[in-house]
Design a protein around this motif. Structure first.
Motif, mmCIF file in Angstrom:
data_model
loop_
_atom_site.group_PDB
_atom_site.id
_atom_site.type_symbol
_atom_site.label_atom_id
_atom_site.label_comp_id
_atom_site.label_asym_id
_atom_site.label_seq_id
_atom_site.Cartn_x
_atom_site.Cartn_y
_atom_site.Cartn_z
ATOM 1 N N ARG A 77 0.354 -9.650 -1.940
ATOM 2 C CA ARG A 77 1.054 -8.983 -3.039
ATOM 3 C C ARG A 77 0.602 -9.527 -4.402
ATOM 4 N NH1 ARG A 77 5.928 -7.798 -0.516
ATOM 5 N NH2 ARG A 77 6.358 -5.599 -0.928
ATOM 6 N N TYR A 105 -0.163 -5.115 3.229
ATOM 7 C CA TYR A 105 -0.715 -6.409 2.809
ATOM 8 C C TYR A 105 -1.232 -7.123 4.053
ATOM 9 C CZ TYR A 105 1.682 -5.302 -1.506
ATOM 10 O OH TYR A 105 2.108 -4.678 -2.650
ATOM 11 N N GLY A 122 10.160 -7.207 -1.650
ATOM 12 C CA GLY A 122 9.203 -6.883 -2.700
ATOM 13 C C GLY A 122 9.626 -7.442 -4.043
#
Length: 607
Positions: A77, A105, A122
């Motif tokens: 990320r 990812y 996230g």
């Protein structure tokens, strides 16, 4: 087979995994999943806090536009972003998912989705990634302030007239000197012998443990710098000082010609009296130095700091300019700033109608407005090449001037003549009529849709009536048929009201004759508009019609009066008591009428 696109990034060339290593890992992960990695986009030596990175923009465009792509793949990320605000990182992922793509990812195998868990993870990871840069910025600023307080150079371009002396502790290691051709030479501190030459396009980077201070450069540069300050203090014009430096073969630390814009910061630089002044301005995205502390910024961009936050270290290195001369220079600079005060938005209030539209045919630079004043006080407006005025005489050797009024009047004349041709243009009238029919037809389509809805409701009501006739009232009431019939009746009344409104709002389509007459009236209204418009409105009107005007070089034709020769195409003017004729070519090849973009505007040249 699932098609995927990848993204790799690193911040600098001295940290994190290389781009090749990231590519190899993405390819290995895609192979493991059985995906075809069709493209990998990259950003090298760009911070993850920059949300407008070129490679990232290409990735987002491919994710939005390519229907064959199903997966967007990144190693982690923090490669996608290190946002200042975690929401910005989440919006990137949301944009990818909104385009119908999967965001994966590789390091964790995590895939973003609409679930609460995915959103929470996230947000946390994007916040942690941004917090890494936030802490790094704070520590970097603390190190810079400590370095400045020791009288060491904090970084950035070296002032003209100085060289960099790199030290390891108290031991001098090497001297770095910028040359006129934008290359660099590394010298031994004691002997001055050349140790290494860094070619143009590369810059020498010191070791992390080394520190930097300033020492005087070679004698010719020091003398030129001292002469610059003395001449300016004595009243010599800045342009003359600029030309003398360029003619002597001297260049800036980046190998560029000196311009007025590069001289003014030199004249105001306290480094030349041995002072190190830090924190006059900041471009840091994360922190500012305030009251001796690093304070987090909520805003971004260049910010001038108040003098109370400056860090000033005297006698940091050897001075090149006497303090008395430096003070005279600062007094003259202050007087010049007061006399020629520039207010934000001044260009928008300029009386020059063609600002931003005229370009030099020699170097391609913009022509900017310039007003000259005669001995009797008469003012004349000209357009002159900004590149030449800035000192780039190697690109534009002669100061060509174009009489502003003559050019502006001619451009307006061209527009007027073109609009006159459009008055009786039958093809334009036909196109306008077709556009009106499209608008009219759009409202007709809406009316047809409402009629279809009413027809469906009528069918529904007919079925309800059949049910009501077949059942007793109590059973029909218990099944809700009466309520459904009432709702359908109310909905039908609402639709009928919308149809009535469509009828009342429906414009009547004018005839072709009326359209032609209205167009002729509109195109003949230019004089009224120009007579009542402000300068800004006139400029906006011309900019909508003309895209670019190119002025070619002059010819040595002599004439006594100012005139425009229709056949010879001459701009003639009298300047400084000397009869001069200027041959200019003004082309409107790229110019298009806002009202007639459907037709090809012929090239109109005024030489």
């Amino acid at each position: 087979m699932i098609n995927a696109i990848g993204y790799v990034r690193r911040s600098t060339d001295r940290q994190e995994e290389s781009l090749d290593q990231q590519r190899a890992k993405l390819n290995a992960y895609a192979k493991l999943k059985g995906w075809t990695l069709t493209a990998i986009y990259e950003d090298d030596a760009i911070s993850g806090s920059d949300m407008q990175r070129p490679g990232l923009m290409q990735l987002m465009a491919a994710a939005s536009d390519d229907p064959d792509v199903e997966v967007v793949l990144a190693w982690d990320r923090n490669r996608l972003a290190r946002p200042k605000d975690a929401v910005e990182g989440m919006m990137l992922e949301r944009q990818i998912m909104k385009a119908g793509k999967r965001m994966v990812y590789a390091v964790t195998g995590q895939e973003t989705d609409q679930s609460f868990t995915s959103g929470l993870m996230g947000y946390i990871e994007h916040h942690q990634n941004g917090d890494y840069l936030r802490k790094l910025s704070r520590d970097t600023m603390r190190g810079l302030v400590a370095r400045v307080q020791r009288g060491l150079w904090p970084g950035g371009p070296i002032p003209f007239g100085y060289d960099r002396l790199l030290m390891d502790g108290t031991t001098s290691k090497r001297i770095v000197r910028d040359l006129a051709d934008a290359s660099q030479v590394i010298l031994a501190p004691g002997s001055g012998n050349t140790l290494e030459t860094i070619p143009k396009g590369r810059r020498f980077k010191k070791q992390d443990h080394e520190t930097c201070t300033l020492i005087p450069s070679e004698p010719p540069r020091v003398r030129a710098l001292q002469k610059l300050f003395a001449d300016y203090a004595a009243g010599k014009p800045t342009r003359v000082c600029r030309d003398e430096l360029n003619e002597a073969g001297l260049r800036t630390s980046r190998g560029s010609y000196f311009t007025v814009q590069t001289l003014l910061p030199i004249l105001e630089n306290h480094a030349y009296i041995g002072q190190l002044v830090y924190n006059k301005r900041t471009e840091s995205k994360w922190h500012r130095h305030h009251n001796g502390q690093s304070v987090e910024r909520m805003d971004e961009g260049l910010e001038k700091r108040p003098e109370s936050d400056w860090i000033v270290i005297k006698d940091a290195w050897e001075a090149l300019v006497d303090e008395a001369i430096f003070k005279q220079v600062q007094d003259r600079r202050a007087d010049s700033k007061t006399k020629n005060a520039h207010y934000r938005g001044n260009a928008m209030r300029s009386e020059y109608l063609l600002s931003g539209l005229m370009f030099c045919g020699i170097c391609g630079g913009k022509l900017s407005g310039n007003t000259t004043k005669s001995g009797k006080g008469y003012k004349t407006r000209y357009y002159t090449c900004s590149r030449h005025s800035a000192g780039h005489t190697h690109e534009c050797p002669k100061r060509y001037s174009v009489p502003a009024k003559v050019v502006e009047d001619h451009v307006v004349k061209l527009i007027r003549a073109d609009l006159e041709k459009l008055k009786g243009d039958t093809k334009l009238a036909e196109l306008v009529q077709k556009e009106l029919e499209k608008v009219f037809g759009g409202k007709t389509d809406a009316q047809d849709q409402l009629q279809r809805l009413i027809a469906e409701l009528d069918q529904k009501l007919a079925k309800l009536r059949d049910h009501l006739l077949a059942l007793d009232s109590e059973t029909a009431q218990s099944l809700g048929f009466y309520d459904q019939a009432q709702e359908a009746n109310e909905e039908r009344k609402a639709l009928e009201a919308q149809i009535a409104a469509c009828h009342s709002d429906m414009p009547s389509l004018p005839s072709a004759k009326i359209i032609r007459q209205r167009l002729a009236d509109a195109f003949g209204n230019l004089e009224v508009v120009l007579a009542s418009a402000t300068v800004e409105e006139k400029r906006s009107l011309i900019a909508n019609y003309v895209k670019r005007i190119k002025a070619d070089h002059c010819c040595p034709v002599i004439s006594r009066t100012m005139s425009i020769g229709c056949n010879m195409g001459l701009f003639c003017c009298s300047q400084n008591g000397r009869k001069t004729a200027i041959k200019q070519a003004f082309s409107r090849i790229d110019g298009v009428s806002e009202f007639a973009s459907w037709r090809t505007v012929p090239e109109v040249a005024l030489a």
